[in-house]
Motif scaffolding. Structure first.
Motif, PDB file in Angstrom:
ATOM      1  N   TRP A 160     -10.910   7.133  -0.714  1.00  0.00           N
ATOM      2  CA  TRP A 160     -10.457   7.129  -1.483  1.00  0.00           C
ATOM      3  C   TRP A 160     -12.136   7.288  -1.970  1.00  0.00           C
ATOM      4  CZ3 TRP A 160      -6.002   6.479  -3.953  1.00  0.00           C
ATOM      5  CH2 TRP A 160      -5.235   7.019  -3.650  1.00  0.00           C
ATOM      6  N   ALA A 199      -5.526  -3.318  -4.898  1.00  0.00           N
ATOM      7  CA  ALA A 199      -5.539  -2.239  -5.319  1.00  0.00           C
ATOM      8  C   ALA A 199      -3.583  -1.445  -6.130  1.00  0.00           C
ATOM      9  CB  ALA A 199      -5.588  -1.066  -4.454  1.00  0.00           C
ATOM     10  N   LYS A 200      -4.612  -1.154  -7.140  1.00  0.00           N
ATOM     11  CA  LYS A 200      -3.438  -0.848  -8.320  1.00  0.00           C
ATOM     12  C   LYS A 200      -3.513   0.683  -8.374  1.00  0.00           C
ATOM     13  CE  LYS A 200      -2.971  -5.058 -10.277  1.00  0.00           C
ATOM     14  NZ  LYS A 200      -1.350  -6.069 -10.297  1.00  0.00           N
ATOM     15  N   TYR A 201      -1.521   0.985  -7.822  1.00  0.00           N
ATOM     16  CA  TYR A 201      -1.607   2.659  -8.031  1.00  0.00           C
ATOM     17  C   TYR A 201      -1.276   3.323  -9.109  1.00  0.00           C
ATOM     18  CZ  TYR A 201      -2.902   0.939  -2.947  1.00  0.00           C
ATOM     19  OH  TYR A 201      -3.431   1.315  -1.279  1.00  0.00           O
ATOM     20  N   TYR A 202      -1.560   4.563  -9.775  1.00  0.00           N
ATOM     21  CA  TYR A 202      -0.941   4.622 -10.706  1.00  0.00           C
ATOM     22  C   TYR A 202      -1.205   6.665 -10.634  1.00  0.00           C
ATOM     23  CZ  TYR A 202      -5.625   5.070 -11.766  1.00  0.00           C
ATOM     24  OH  TYR A 202      -7.160   5.411 -11.973  1.00  0.00           O
ATOM     25  N   GLN A 239       0.980  -1.469   0.162  1.00  0.00           N
ATOM     26  CA  GLN A 239      -0.071  -0.072  -0.065  1.00  0.00           C
ATOM     27  C   GLN A 239       0.778   1.315   0.234  1.00  0.00           C
ATOM     28  OE1 GLN A 239      -3.194   0.223   0.160  1.00  0.00           O
ATOM     29  NE2 GLN A 239      -3.259  -2.134  -0.163  1.00  0.00           N
ATOM     30  N   ASP A 278      -2.231  11.497  -6.617  1.00  0.00           N
ATOM     31  CA  ASP A 278      -2.118   9.257  -7.260  1.00  0.00           C
ATOM     32  C   ASP A 278      -3.737   8.924  -6.718  1.00  0.00           C
ATOM     33  OD1 ASP A 278       0.379   9.420  -6.710  1.00  0.00           O
ATOM     34  OD2 ASP A 278      -0.230  10.531  -3.958  1.00  0.00           O
ATOM     35  N   SER A 279      -3.637   7.836  -7.868  1.00  0.00           N
ATOM     36  CA  SER A 279      -5.260   7.517  -7.405  1.00  0.00           C
ATOM     37  C   SER A 279      -5.238   5.866  -7.855  1.00  0.00           C
ATOM     38  CB  SER A 279      -5.717   7.954  -9.178  1.00  0.00           C
ATOM     39  OG  SER A 279      -6.012   9.212  -9.515  1.00  0.00           O
ATOM     40  N   ARG A 280      -6.328   5.613  -7.418  1.00  0.00           N
ATOM     41  CA  ARG A 280      -6.139   3.535  -7.177  1.00  0.00           C
ATOM     42  C   ARG A 280      -7.087   3.054  -8.228  1.00  0.00           C
ATOM     43  NH1 ARG A 280      -7.374   1.970  -1.564  1.00  0.00           N
ATOM     44  NH2 ARG A 280      -9.442   2.628  -1.779  1.00  0.00           N
ATOM     45  N   THR A 281      -7.245   1.559  -8.528  1.00  0.00           N
ATOM     46  CA  THR A 281      -8.575   0.847  -8.855  1.00  0.00           C
ATOM     47  C   THR A 281      -7.970   0.460  -7.830  1.00  0.00           C
ATOM     48  OG1 THR A 281      -7.950   1.272 -11.544  1.00  0.00           O
ATOM     49  CG2 THR A 281      -9.325  -0.449 -10.411  1.00  0.00           C
ATOM     50  N   LEU A 282      -9.161   0.093  -7.207  1.00  0.00           N
ATOM     51  CA  LEU A 282      -9.573  -0.956  -5.828  1.00  0.00           C
ATOM     52  C   LEU A 282     -10.835  -1.734  -6.779  1.00  0.00           C
ATOM     53  CD1 LEU A 282      -9.594  -1.745  -3.189  1.00  0.00           C
ATOM     54  CD2 LEU A 282     -11.888  -0.253  -3.285  1.00  0.00           C
TER      55      LEU A 282
END
Length: 368
Positions: free
Chosen positions: A142, A275-278, A96, A285-289
């Motif tokens: 988020w 999650a995938k962070y980018y 994380q 900062d963003s993420r795909t949960l």
């Protein structure tokens, strides 16, 4: 006034002592009972103790380690993610990152720093309008918050049933300093690249097709994959080390470990989040949960090894010989309590003898 003395007698005590007496009874019935009991004891000692339970062996429990490797590729096309290829790298959960979040709303009491049991973030302590009629507490979280009310049917990764799992298992019996692995010496590299476990044709192949594991446990993969579940892969190593090492081989069995029935409807199956962070185009900062409903595989190893040792052999032989005394006890019970001439046999078995040094009226230490 008169006085008198009381007198009495102190008598001695006689003790009885029993000595064994041997009586030879010539009876066909008694002989058959005695022979039957002796044969039953002999069959138990030889058949059960030595043949079935291998009472002549010293035993040891297995020490084991297991590693696995999953292989498989599938493709999905959704409005949220678009066309996407999924391989094993997508199932590894990354560490994380520090929280740097935007603001969302959630209906909770407005206490700064409060985190509810089912909350999606940390409350700021400020109350915000959610709509014209509803106010909620502001939280750091988020955005958008997770919505897990809808489960995809059929399963999102329905083609995962064709994935394969390589199971590598090493065992050790420390008492005998014996080691073994489930990739047997007879398995070649070429065979390992093409084989898939089958209980009849390839019972020692360590590569398993996912849907075959599920089916072997009496389950349906497509139904189980919707809400997830826990599967158990059991590896049994029962080895007779008096035989060559090639006879020590694994045996695989499968079963579902979580309950799936009408009595267990609350929080069924198995799921986890990752999650995938980018960073987006603005540098935020963003993420795909992803809340993944999947099948967890627990691999359990059992085993016992045995090898000849003189100590347990002699102990079990001695115990077996001692059991033959049971035949005498059972014959005594039959003769003394169930046969027609039981009173006659009882008179012959038991004989009462008086101490010849004592007369019938002798007593000890009398005084008056």
């Amino acid at each position: 006034m008169a006085s008198g003395a009381c007198c009495g007698a102190l008598r001695g005590f006689l003790f009885e002592y029993d000595t064994p007496r041997i009586v030879l009874i010539k009876s066909r019935k008694v002989g058959l009972v005695n022979r039957a009991v002796q044969l039953a004891i002999l069959a138990y000692v030889i058949g059960w103790v030595f043949v079935w339970e291998k009472g002549y062996q010293e035993t040891d429990s297995v020490v084991s380690s297991v590693t696995t490797k999953v292989k498989g590729i599938t493709m999905t096309n959704t409005s949220e993610l678009g066309l996407r290829i999924w391989d094993v790298a997508d199932y590894v959960i990354p560490p994380q990152l520090p929280d740097k979040t935007t603001v969302c709303n959630s209906s909770k009491d407005c206490t700064a720093g409060y985190i509810g049991t089912h909350s999606n973030g940390v409350q700021t302590g400020r109350c915000r309008e959610y709509s014209t009629s509803v106010k909620t507490c502001e939280i750091y979280a988020w955005c958008p918050v997770e919505n897990d009310t809808h489960l995809p049917k059929p399963a999102f990764l329905k083609d995962a049933e064709n994935f394969t799992i390589l199971v590598k298992n090493n065992i050790w019996y420390p008492k005998f300093n014996f080691t073994r692995r489930n990739i047997l010496p007879s398995i070649s590299t070429a065979y390992l690249k093409t084989c898939i476990y089958d209980p009849k044709t390839d019972p020692f192949c360590p590569i398993f097709r996912v849907h075959r594991i599920v089916e072997a446990a009496g389950q349906n993969f497509q139904e189980m994959a919707v809400e997830g579940g826990v599967m158990g892969v059991q590896i049994n190593w029962n080895c007779d080390l008096d035989k060559p090492a090639s006879y020590c081989v694994p045996k695989y069995t499968f079963r579902r470990l979580d309950n799936k029935d009408s009595d267990h409807t609350v929080s069924p199956g198995y799921n986890f989040r990752f999650a995938k962070y980018y960073k987006d185009t603005n540098g935020t900062d963003s993420r795909t949960l992803i809340k993944a409903y999947g099948i967890r595989f627990d691999i359990m190893v059992f085993g016992k090894a045995g090898k000849f040792d003189i100590i347990p052999t002699m102990i079990n032989i001695g115990s077996g010989l001692a059991l033959f005394g049971v035949a005498t006890v059972l014959c005594d019970i039959v003769v003394l309590y169930f046969m027609k001439k039981r009173y006659y046999y009882r008179e012959k078995k038991y004989k009462y003898v008086e101490d010849y040094e004592l007369g019938p009226s002798e007593t000890y230490g009398t005084q008056s």
